[in-house]
Design a protein around this motif. Structure first.
Motif, PDB file in Angstrom:
ATOM      1  N   THR A  43       0.856  -1.186   0.000  1.00 40.02           N
ATOM      2  CA  THR A  43       0.000   0.000   0.000  1.00 40.02           C
ATOM      3  C   THR A  43       0.890   1.233   0.000  1.00 40.02           C
ATOM      4  O   THR A  43       1.134   1.863   1.026  1.00 40.02           O
ATOM      5  N   THR A  44       1.367   1.593  -1.159  1.00 35.64           N
ATOM      6  CA  THR A  44       2.399   2.633  -1.267  1.00 35.64           C
ATOM      7  C   THR A  44       1.893   4.017  -0.880  1.00 35.64           C
ATOM      8  O   THR A  44       2.704   4.916  -0.635  1.00 35.64           O
ATOM      9  N   GLU A  45       0.571   4.203  -0.826  1.00 36.24           N
ATOM     10  CA  GLU A  45       0.024   5.519  -0.474  1.00 36.24           C
ATOM     11  C   GLU A  45       0.448   5.972   0.920  1.00 36.24           C
ATOM     12  O   GLU A  45       0.476   7.173   1.202  1.00 36.24           O
ATOM     13  N   ILE A  46       0.756   5.024   1.807  1.00 37.91           N
ATOM     14  CA  ILE A  46       1.111   5.424   3.169  1.00 37.91           C
ATOM     15  C   ILE A  46       2.607   5.649   3.349  1.00 37.91           C
ATOM     16  O   ILE A  46       3.031   6.216   4.357  1.00 37.91           O
ATOM     17  N   HIS A  47       3.435   5.224   2.390  1.00 33.63           N
ATOM     18  CA  HIS A  47       4.886   5.294   2.569  1.00 33.63           C
ATOM     19  C   HIS A  47       5.373   6.722   2.799  1.00 33.63           C
ATOM     20  O   HIS A  47       6.168   6.982   3.703  1.00 33.63           O
ATOM     21  N   ASP A  48       4.922   7.655   1.993  1.00 34.14           N
ATOM     22  CA  ASP A  48       5.369   9.039   2.130  1.00 34.14           C
ATOM     23  C   ASP A  48       4.702   9.751   3.306  1.00 34.14           C
ATOM     24  O   ASP A  48       5.111  10.860   3.686  1.00 34.14           O
ATOM     25  N   ARG A  49       3.690   9.128   3.887  1.00 29.66           N
ATOM     26  CA  ARG A  49       3.000   9.735   5.024  1.00 29.66           C
ATOM     27  C   ARG A  49       3.634   9.341   6.365  1.00 29.66           C
ATOM     28  O   ARG A  49       3.264   9.899   7.395  1.00 29.66           O
ATOM     29  N   LEU A  50       4.525   8.379   6.353  1.00 32.63           N
ATOM     30  CA  LEU A  50       5.151   7.936   7.591  1.00 32.63           C
ATOM     31  C   LEU A  50       6.028   9.036   8.169  1.00 32.63           C
ATOM     32  O   LEU A  50       6.875   9.605   7.477  1.00 32.63           O
ATOM     33  N   ASP A  51       5.841   9.326   9.449  1.00 34.73           N
ATOM     34  CA  ASP A  51       6.506  10.436  10.130  1.00 34.73           C
ATOM     35  C   ASP A  51       7.838   9.976  10.716  1.00 34.73           C
ATOM     36  O   ASP A  51       7.889   9.038  11.515  1.00 34.73           O
ATOM     37  N   GLN A  52       8.915  10.653  10.336  1.00 34.81           N
ATOM     38  CA  GLN A  52      10.242  10.300  10.847  1.00 34.81           C
ATOM     39  C   GLN A  52      10.370  10.567  12.343  1.00 34.81           C
ATOM     40  O   GLN A  52      11.249  10.011  13.005  1.00 34.81           O
ATOM     41  N   ASN A  53       9.524  11.406  12.897  1.00 33.67           N
ATOM     42  CA  ASN A  53       9.575  11.696  14.327  1.00 33.67           C
ATOM     43  C   ASN A  53       8.796  10.682  15.164  1.00 33.67           C
ATOM     44  O   ASN A  53       8.823  10.735  16.396  1.00 33.67           O
ATOM     45  N   SER A  54       8.109   9.789  14.502  1.00 32.16           N
ATOM     46  CA  SER A  54       7.379   8.727  15.190  1.00 32.16           C
ATOM     47  C   SER A  54       8.181   7.440  15.124  1.00 32.16           C
ATOM     48  O   SER A  54       8.611   7.018  14.041  1.00 32.16           O
ATOM     49  N   ASN A  55       8.387   6.790  16.256  1.00 36.62           N
ATOM     50  CA  ASN A  55       9.192   5.573  16.300  1.00 36.62           C
ATOM     51  C   ASN A  55       8.567   4.459  15.475  1.00 36.62           C
ATOM     52  O   ASN A  55       9.256   3.762  14.721  1.00 36.62           O
ATOM     53  N   THR A  56       7.237   4.283  15.602  1.00 34.53           N
ATOM     54  CA  THR A  56       6.573   3.226  14.844  1.00 34.53           C
ATOM     55  C   THR A  56       6.653   3.493  13.336  1.00 34.53           C
ATOM     56  O   THR A  56       6.923   2.574  12.558  1.00 34.53           O
ATOM     57  N   ASP A  57       6.438   4.743  12.948  1.00 34.72           N
ATOM     58  CA  ASP A  57       6.508   5.094  11.530  1.00 34.72           C
ATOM     59  C   ASP A  57       7.917   4.874  10.990  1.00 34.72           C
ATOM     60  O   ASP A  57       8.108   4.384   9.866  1.00 34.72           O
ATOM     61  N   LYS A  58       8.904   5.254  11.792  1.00 37.32           N
ATOM     62  CA  LYS A  58      10.293   5.122  11.354  1.00 37.32           C
ATOM     63  C   LYS A  58      10.673   3.668  11.141  1.00 37.32           C
ATOM     64  O   LYS A  58      11.369   3.325  10.176  1.00 37.32           O
ATOM     65  N   GLU A  59      10.219   2.778  12.040  1.00 36.70           N
ATOM     66  CA  GLU A  59      10.522   1.358  11.900  1.00 36.70           C
ATOM     67  C   GLU A  59       9.852   0.778  10.663  1.00 36.70           C
ATOM     68  O   GLU A  59      10.438  -0.057   9.956  1.00 36.70           O
ATOM     69  N   THR A  74      11.736  -9.094  11.649  1.00 42.18           N
ATOM     70  CA  THR A  74      10.792  -8.107  12.172  1.00 42.18           C
ATOM     71  C   THR A  74      11.021  -7.830  13.656  1.00 42.18           C
ATOM     72  O   THR A  74      10.102  -7.410  14.364  1.00 42.18           O
ATOM     73  N   VAL A  75      12.232  -8.058  14.137  1.00 44.58           N
ATOM     74  CA  VAL A  75      12.541  -7.881  15.559  1.00 44.58           C
ATOM     75  C   VAL A  75      12.286  -6.447  16.009  1.00 44.58           C
ATOM     76  O   VAL A  75      11.655  -6.205  17.048  1.00 44.58           O
ATOM     77  N   ASP A  76      12.775  -5.483  15.231  1.00 38.27           N
ATOM     78  CA  ASP A  76      12.583  -4.073  15.605  1.00 38.27           C
ATOM     79  C   ASP A  76      11.112  -3.667  15.546  1.00 38.27           C
ATOM     80  O   ASP A  76      10.653  -2.855  16.355  1.00 38.27           O
ATOM     81  N   ILE A  77      10.376  -4.249  14.604  1.00 39.12           N
ATOM     82  CA  ILE A  77       8.957  -3.942  14.479  1.00 39.12           C
ATOM     83  C   ILE A  77       8.176  -4.452  15.688  1.00 39.12           C
ATOM     84  O   ILE A  77       7.329  -3.746  16.243  1.00 39.12           O
ATOM     85  N   THR A  78       8.432  -5.681  16.105  1.00 40.15           N
ATOM     86  CA  THR A  78       7.705  -6.238  17.250  1.00 40.15           C
ATOM     87  C   THR A  78       7.991  -5.439  18.512  1.00 40.15           C
ATOM     88  O   THR A  78       7.102  -5.234  19.344  1.00 40.15           O
ATOM     89  N   LYS A  79       9.214  -4.963  18.654  1.00 45.71           N
ATOM     90  CA  LYS A  79       9.541  -4.122  19.810  1.00 45.71           C
ATOM     91  C   LYS A  79       8.801  -2.802  19.731  1.00 45.71           C
ATOM     92  O   LYS A  79       8.277  -2.304  20.733  1.00 45.71           O
ATOM     93  N   SER A  80       8.756  -2.229  18.547  1.00 45.85           N
ATOM     94  CA  SER A  80       8.103  -0.935  18.364  1.00 45.85           C
ATOM     95  C   SER A  80       6.613  -1.004  18.674  1.00 45.85           C
ATOM     96  O   SER A  80       6.044  -0.067  19.235  1.00 45.85           O
ATOM     97  N   PHE A  81       5.977  -2.130  18.324  1.00 50.01           N
ATOM     98  CA  PHE A  81       4.538  -2.291  18.555  1.00 50.01           C
ATOM     99  C   PHE A  81       4.227  -3.061  19.835  1.00 50.01           C
ATOM    100  O   PHE A  81       3.087  -3.505  20.034  1.00 50.01           O
ATOM    101  N   ASP A  82       5.233  -3.218  20.695  1.00 49.78           N
ATOM    102  CA  ASP A  82       5.057  -3.855  22.008  1.00 49.78           C
ATOM    103  C   ASP A  82       4.508  -5.274  21.907  1.00 49.78           C
ATOM    104  O   ASP A  82       3.695  -5.705  22.731  1.00 49.78           O
TER     105      ASP A  82
END
Length: 244
Positions: A43-59, A74-82
């Protein structure tokens, strides 16, 4: 022989032009997460909307960039989403909504819509009106009597009027009594990307247990609401639809 050589070269040229896709390693029982992440990657529409200041978006942004060239963990992703227990099986639909609630508002905005529910008595008095925002729209597979489930019909059924008759009357204060009524649903705001969730699991009151529907699903190329003039084009087997 010349024709065969030419055909082989043409096939090699096509293969080079085709985009190569990569997968995600399973940490334990994280197949539900991997399937959702692959959907977001496509879903490429969300790629440019991801906020670099948000940890979840950055991951997510980092993962999407890696997926373009290699299979990823996906180790960093699972940590980011608890997600602490990667060996616990979870529901993919719940995971999708969890991610949409944790990413930045600008990233989830393309999935947001709003529904309006209104109940009117037989005399035309308004009994109740509700406006509810939504990120996903569930479709029940148990309502139809035919063997195959039509996504188009299931989508239309969401907007069909529900009647309160017989033993199922509702009380109207203006009429001063219980009366027949109708409840209708209207989509006030169409999301740019509509997520339809197929509710394959349900509860059987006779056996007091959950069961999974194995009905075949018939999916159209496009989905349209005539009343609002919005057309969605299906681009994923998990029924995430883009408006066109």
């Amino acid at each position: 022989m010349i024709t065969m050589k030419r055909r082989r070269k043409e096939m090699e040229s096509v293969e080079k032009k085709q985009k190569e896709f990569h997968g995600l390693y399973n940490q334990g029982a994280t197949c539900y997460l991997n399937s959702v992440l692959q959907v977001f990657f496509m879903t490429t529409e969300i790629h440019d909307r991801l906020d670099q200041n948000s940890n979840t978006d950055k991951e997510l942004r980092n993962l999407f960039k890696k997926l373009e060239t290699e299979t990823c963990w996906t180790v960093d992703i699972t940590k980011s989403f608890d997600i602490t227990n990667v060996h616990q099986q979870r529901d993919a639909a719940e995971c999708l909504e969890m991610i949409l609630h944790k990413v930045s508002p600008q990233a989830s905005q393309v999935f947001k819509g709003e529904m309006k529910y209104s109940t009117t008595c037989s005399e035309g008095h308004n009994l109740n009106t509700e406006k509810n925002p939504f990120l996903t729209l569930p479709l029940s597979l148990k309502d139809a009597n035919i063997s195959d489930f039509s996504v188009e019909s299931g989508f239309d059924n969401v907007f069909h009027k529900k009647s309160f008759i017989g033993d199922n009357l509702v009380y109207c204060e203006q009429c001063g009594k219980k009366t027949e009524a109708t409840r209708k649903c209207e989509m006030l705001e169409f999301p740019r990307i509509l997520v339809l969730l197929l509710k394959r699991f349900d509860f059987d009151n006779n056996t007091m247990s959950h069961f999974k529907s194995d009905r075949m699903v018939v999916m159209p190329r496009t989905l349209q609401r005539q009343a609002r003039g919005s057309t969605f084009k299906c681009f994923s087997l998990c029924l995430i639809l883009k408006i066109i």
